[in-house]
Design a protein around this motif. Structure first.
Motif, PDB file in Angstrom:
ATOM      1  N   THR A 122       0.308 -18.361  -2.865  1.00 44.64           N
ATOM      2  CA  THR A 122      -0.709 -18.054  -1.859  1.00 44.64           C
ATOM      3  C   THR A 122      -2.071 -18.416  -2.423  1.00 44.64           C
ATOM      4  O   THR A 122      -2.338 -18.183  -3.609  1.00 44.64           O
ATOM      5  CB  THR A 122      -0.704 -16.553  -1.507  1.00 44.64           C
ATOM      6  N   THR A 123      -2.927 -18.975  -1.619  1.00 44.83           N
ATOM      7  CA  THR A 123      -4.279 -19.267  -2.086  1.00 44.83           C
ATOM      8  C   THR A 123      -5.042 -17.963  -2.312  1.00 44.83           C
ATOM      9  O   THR A 123      -4.819 -16.966  -1.628  1.00 44.83           O
ATOM     10  CB  THR A 123      -5.046 -20.146  -1.085  1.00 44.83           C
ATOM     11  N   VAL A 179      -1.323 -26.275   0.206  1.00 40.79           N
ATOM     12  CA  VAL A 179      -1.106 -25.644   1.509  1.00 40.79           C
ATOM     13  C   VAL A 179      -0.453 -26.673   2.437  1.00 40.79           C
ATOM     14  O   VAL A 179      -0.934 -27.805   2.538  1.00 40.79           O
ATOM     15  CB  VAL A 179      -2.441 -25.140   2.097  1.00 40.79           C
ATOM     16  N   ARG A 237      -6.057 -21.154  -6.776  1.00 40.08           N
ATOM     17  CA  ARG A 237      -4.792 -20.553  -7.186  1.00 40.08           C
ATOM     18  C   ARG A 237      -4.998 -19.669  -8.417  1.00 40.08           C
ATOM     19  O   ARG A 237      -5.757 -20.004  -9.307  1.00 40.08           O
ATOM     20  CB  ARG A 237      -3.783 -21.645  -7.506  1.00 40.08           C
ATOM     21  N   GLU A 240      -0.246 -25.206   8.134  1.00 37.38           N
ATOM     22  CA  GLU A 240      -1.178 -24.126   7.800  1.00 37.38           C
ATOM     23  C   GLU A 240      -2.616 -24.644   7.776  1.00 37.38           C
ATOM     24  O   GLU A 240      -3.552 -23.934   8.146  1.00 37.38           O
ATOM     25  CB  GLU A 240      -0.814 -23.505   6.447  1.00 37.38           C
ATOM     26  N   GLY A 287       5.635 -21.588  -2.690  1.00 42.08           N
ATOM     27  CA  GLY A 287       5.877 -20.164  -2.543  1.00 42.08           C
ATOM     28  C   GLY A 287       4.719 -19.274  -2.951  1.00 42.08           C
ATOM     29  O   GLY A 287       4.843 -18.041  -2.906  1.00 42.08           O
ATOM     30  N   PRO A 336      -0.327 -19.579   2.643  1.00 41.92           N
ATOM     31  CA  PRO A 336       0.866 -19.905   1.853  1.00 41.92           C
ATOM     32  C   PRO A 336       0.828 -21.332   1.344  1.00 41.92           C
ATOM     33  O   PRO A 336       0.205 -22.210   1.947  1.00 41.92           O
ATOM     34  CB  PRO A 336       2.006 -19.716   2.859  1.00 41.92           C
ATOM     35  N   THR A 337       1.509 -21.558   0.231  1.00 42.02           N
ATOM     36  CA  THR A 337       1.584 -22.885  -0.364  1.00 42.02           C
ATOM     37  C   THR A 337       3.038 -23.341  -0.417  1.00 42.02           C
ATOM     38  O   THR A 337       3.968 -22.536  -0.298  1.00 42.02           O
ATOM     39  CB  THR A 337       0.988 -22.886  -1.780  1.00 42.02           C
ATOM     40  N   THR A 338       3.235 -24.616  -0.602  1.00 38.67           N
ATOM     41  CA  THR A 338       4.579 -25.185  -0.537  1.00 38.67           C
ATOM     42  C   THR A 338       5.475 -24.708  -1.668  1.00 38.67           C
ATOM     43  O   THR A 338       6.703 -24.791  -1.566  1.00 38.67           O
ATOM     44  CB  THR A 338       4.504 -26.726  -0.575  1.00 38.67           C
TER      45      THR A 338
END
Length: 280
Positions: free
Chosen positions: A36-37, A195, A279, A199, A34, A30-32
């Motif tokens: 996802t990598t 990220v 991304r 995480e 909202g 997850p990324t800050t």
């Protein structure tokens, strides 16, 4: 042989390969903001010397591997010899040691070595690197080592990140165990992708899940056997607090990993390119 889909290779983020024990994808985090990598862009791994023919096929054909970023020392590369991916057309190898090295082998992949040269006294101490700076002596040993990479070889940390950012296809970053040197490059890569710190810490600590198999594998190599045998497995096991402390120090001194990158010439444009690699 029937082609294997990338999803069939995975157990979560782990890649199931015959010849490695610590290979995983930097996708699925997850990324800050909202997001996802993305899977299939950047992999992190232990040594690739023992990949099977099927491993090579899977990596190249199914996962579209194009770049291998090798963070080992010149001595390690020469002693371990050519790995099977070296023979694959279309896969580019780049060597960026994170340790200060003596000798003239500045680009070990640019020439073929007929025999291993005489190595500097004490070269084996760099297999589990412990270079540090006097100001960081109060920190735990692993944290000191990681700060040592940033102090002694910032240009190679950046070169590894630039290779990832400019790649077309999947890239794999590896060292011997895939936890220390690889962990630092993975940290910067994930930070650039947005990220969050916890995480990144969790990704770093995942190697503990396979540490017994990883140490057993490295004990089979004459290059690493002594270091693996004379220290208990617990010494080799990564701990979450190690990466957490590194991130704290980077925050205190540089405003975070991205601040460190900015101060060392890896600015907003390059950070955006690195982010874009992970991304959609």
């Amino acid at each position: 042989m029937t082609s294997t889909s990338p999803d069939d290779l995975r157990t979560g983020r782990w890649l199931r390969l015959d010849g490695t024990t610590n290979t995983r994808d930097l996708g699925g985090l997850p990324t800050t903001d909202g997001g996802t990598t993305a899977f299939g862009r950047v992999l992190r791994s232990d040594n690739l010397q023992t990949l099977s023919d099927d491993d090579v096929r899977r990596l190249v054909e199914d996962l579209h591997l194009r770049d291998v970023i090798d963070l080992r020392t010149t001595a390690e590369v020469l002693l371990e010899g050519r790995g099977p991916l070296r023979a694959v057309e279309g896969v580019t190898h780049r060597h960026f040691s994170l340790l200060p090295e003596r000798g003239h082998h500045t680009d070990v992949f640019a020439v073929e070595e007929d025999e291993v040269p005489e190595l500097p006294t004490g070269w084996a101490e760099t297999l589990l690197p412990r270079q540090t700076t006097e100001a960081d002596e109060v920190e735990p040993p692993a944290v000191r080592s990681y700060l040592g990479y940033l102090h002694h070889r910032p240009e190679n940390v950046l070169a590894a990140l630039r290779t990832i950012a400019s790649g077309d296809g999947a890239a794999v970053v590896h060292c011997a165990a895939g936890k220390d040197r690889t962990g630092v490059v993975a940290m910067f890569t994930l930070a650039a992708a947005g990220v969050p710190d916890e995480e990144i810490v969790a990704d770093y600590a995942m190697t503990a899940d396979v540490i017994d198999a990883l140490v057993a594998k490295l004990r089979q190599s004459p290059t690493y056997a002594e270091d693996m045998t004379r220290r208990e497995v617990a010494v080799h096991t990564p701990r979450a607090e190690t990466m957490r402390r590194l991130l704290e120090i980077l925050g205190e001194r540089h405003g975070g990993p991205l601040g460190w990158l900015e101060e060392h010439g890896f600015g907003a444009g390059e950070q955006a390119a690195l982010r874009a690699r992970l991304r959609d």
